[in-house]
Design an enzyme around this catalytic site. Structure first.
Site, short mmCIF file in Angstrom:
data_model
loop_
_atom_site.label_atom_id
_atom_site.label_comp_id
_atom_site.label_asym_id
_atom_site.label_seq_id
_atom_site.Cartn_x
_atom_site.Cartn_y
_atom_site.Cartn_z
N HIS A 1 0.87 -1.19 0.07
CA HIS A 1 0.15 0.16 -0.06
C HIS A 1 0.91 1.23 -0.06
O HIS A 1 0.80 2.16 -0.85
CB HIS A 1 -0.86 -0.08 1.19
CG HIS A 1 -2.08 1.09 1.28
ND1 HIS A 1 -3.16 0.98 0.85
CD2 HIS A 1 -1.75 2.34 1.71
CE1 HIS A 1 -3.83 2.15 1.15
NE2 HIS A 1 -3.12 2.89 1.37
N GLU A 2 1.62 1.19 0.92
CA GLU A 2 2.66 2.43 1.03
C GLU A 2 3.57 2.54 -0.06
O GLU A 2 3.98 3.73 -0.44
CB GLU A 2 3.24 2.56 2.59
CG GLU A 2 2.29 2.44 3.61
CD GLU A 2 1.15 3.56 3.55
OE1 GLU A 2 1.32 4.61 2.83
OE2 GLU A 2 0.17 3.21 4.36
N HIS B 1 1.83 4.18 -2.90
CA HIS B 1 1.80 5.83 -2.82
C HIS B 1 3.41 6.26 -3.11
O HIS B 1 3.52 7.35 -3.88
CB HIS B 1 1.62 6.10 -1.40
CG HIS B 1 0.27 6.02 -1.02
ND1 HIS B 1 -0.57 6.64 -1.66
CD2 HIS B 1 -0.27 5.69 0.08
CE1 HIS B 1 -1.97 6.68 -0.99
NE2 HIS B 1 -1.80 5.84 -0.10
N GLU C 1 -4.52 7.45 -3.95
CA GLU C 1 -5.02 6.22 -3.20
C GLU C 1 -5.15 4.98 -4.12
O GLU C 1 -5.01 3.88 -3.91
CB GLU C 1 -6.29 6.50 -2.40
CG GLU C 1 -6.64 5.41 -1.49
CD GLU C 1 -5.80 4.94 -0.51
OE1 GLU C 1 -5.77 3.90 0.28
OE2 GLU C 1 -4.85 5.90 -0.09
#
Length: 505
Positions: free
Chosen positions: A267-268, A271, A297
């Protein structure tokens, strides 16, 4: 110096000051000794005030006004290129928004939220919402005031939403989210009567250092280098792009939940790749900034769920996981593992829940935030309102505040209006993924060999490099040939989970 070049110079100074602020916030979560909180809010407030002063300075306004009419938005310089005009329009929008907000408000907001973030940590640790309540009441009050200062036509929440998802309207989100809610609840209901998938083996003790080793391997395959990125541990996972060659990511490592670490890493990392993929040439200008938090996102959810919960991804990574943790996963088959990581069982915690339940978590927060800002819900009544919706949407009844309304850091940071972008991110991600599969038909074979570069390259080519050159609607149309719809996301979930749970048999 040409006014446009002066504007770039001033804008870069703002970017540098902002990155120093982000660095202080990152340090507060990672390395700062607890007693340092006494001075940190003042440091952050000072820098936030300086950033705002520069954004709204006479020098910046004069420079901008020489190139574009601030009232009519008509460009004055006929020699500017189309891309320079786009940057100018974005600068104009940002300036007019920032100019409405007094520096005193910005400083006070930064001071209050810095203290609130610290209070939230303590409250969460003690499972006591009352410890956080007085701080949250101040934050909500300031957010209402901010909405009034910015101004709105339909709903006060629009003003806050606009700072994260430009031009988005509460009414539009209410509409698209209402189209999501029923199919998601229905799919959950159908799955709930099927035999649960065995996934207890995911929650065995896995040493922290081994989890982090595996996380670093994933990031390396995604395209990160230790020379331009870091991965650390924090209470709540986050990613901060300080500048094109400095990306900071964190995960919250639970020794008995390696999947949480893996999901947060992907997830990170999503980003992080977006921030790294923004044009270094235009650093300091709107052309090298994230388009919106919904688009930002979409990049994290693209990697976390569409790639990271895909069988082809694990064809390569699961044998490595077995090698690193033979006792925990040595006797587990890939099929068992794949079914387990995609098992559907509503969870109290948003970041640990399944793909179907996730958006219901977001809808819950969106509805509560809307009520808080319009004044139809009092902050003291949040736990009750939260738990009532948890029972309705997910069939869960939180017994602890840390399982419920204290689980997220966002409200303590004053980020009201942020949560809807998580759901929008899922919708954008599914629509992008649908197009990606058409453009890259051999991506599955590549992923099975551990080659994730085709994914990164496609995202960089179609999304990352453009920054704010397009609006969200324009980018979605450019990439997929259609406006944003809930349909690709619902279709993706139906196809995947009807097969996994044999719902039609």
């Amino acid at each position: 110096m040409h006014p446009y070049q002066r504007l770039i110079k001033l804008s870069k100074q703002i970017a540098h000051l902002s990155s120093i602020t982000y660095l202080l916030e990152w340090d507060q979560e990672i390395y700062m000794p607890s007693d340092g909180i006494e001075y940190r809010p003042e440091q952050i407030a000072l820098l936030s005030g300086l950033v705002h002063q520069k954004k709204t300075s006479k020098a910046f306004a004069k420079c901008l006004d020489s190139l574009i009419d601030l009232d009519t938005k008509k460009v004055k310089d006929p020699h500017l290129t189309p891309i320079q005009i786009t940057a100018l329009q974005r600068w104009c929008r940002d300036y007019l928004l920032a100019a409405k907000i007094p520096s005193s408000f910005v400083k006070n907001f930064a001071h209050v939220t810095s203290k609130a973030a610290h209070a939230w940590q303590i409250a969460k640790r003690h499972n006591d919402f009352k410890l956080f309540l007085p701080h949250l009441q101040k934050v909500i009050s300031l957010c209402r005031l901010k909405a009034d200062i910015i101004g709105y036509q339909e709903h006060p929440y629009d003003a806050l939403l606009d700072t994260y998802e430009p031009e988005a309207k509460t009414s539009d989100l209410t509409d698209i989210f209402s189209k999501l809610k029923l199919p998601l609840k229905q799919l959950l209901k159908e799955i709930s009567i099927k035999d649960p998938v065995e996934n207890r083996f995911l929650y065995q003790l896995c040493p922290k250092h081994t989890q982090l080793e595996f996380a670093h391997l994933i990031l390396e395959k995604m395209g990160f280098s230790p020379s331009s990125s870091r991965l650390d541990c924090s209470m709540h996972p986050f990613c901060t792009g300080l500048q094109p060659k400095d990306t900071r990511m964190t995960v919250a490592v639970n020794p008995e939940n390696i999947l949480g670490t893996i999901s947060a890493t992907l997830h990170e990392g999503g980003h992080g790749l977006y921030h790294m993929g923004l044009s270094a040439e235009y650093y300091g200008t709107p052309l090298a900034e994230s388009l919106s938090l919904g688009i930002d996102e979409s990049q994290s959810r693209f990697w976390e769920t569409l790639i990271g919960q895909n069988r082809h991804f694990w064809q390569y990574f699961f044998p490595i996981l077995q090698q690193k943790l033979p006792k925990q996963f040595g006797l587990i088959t890939l099929d068992q593992f794949y079914r387990a990581i995609n098992s559907v069982k509503p969870h109290f915690i948003r970041i640990e829940t399944d793909e179907i339940s996730y958006n219901l978590h977001v809808l819950l927060r969106f509805e509560i935030e809307k009520q808080l800002i319009e004044g139809s819900l009092s902050a003291k009544d949040i736990p009750e309102a939260w738990n009532e919706r948890m029972r309705d949407y997910l069939g869960l009844d939180p017994k602890l505040d840390s399982q419920g309304c204290l689980q997220d850091i966002h409200w303590s940071l004053g980020m009201i209006g942020y949560f809807p972008t998580y759901a929008l991110g899922n919708l954008y991600a599914a629509q992008f993924f649908s197009q990606f599969k058409k453009d890259q038909p051999d991506w599955e074979t590549q992923a099975e060999q551990g080659n994730l570069s085709p994914i990164r390259s496609w995202l960089q080519t179609h999304i990352h490099q453009f920054g704010r050159q397009y609006t969200q609607e324009e980018l979605c149309q450019k990439v997929t040939g259609a406006v944003l719809s809930e349909k690709p996301f619902i279709d993706y979930l139906q196809k995947k989970y009807r097969t996994l749970y044999q719902l039609d048999s």
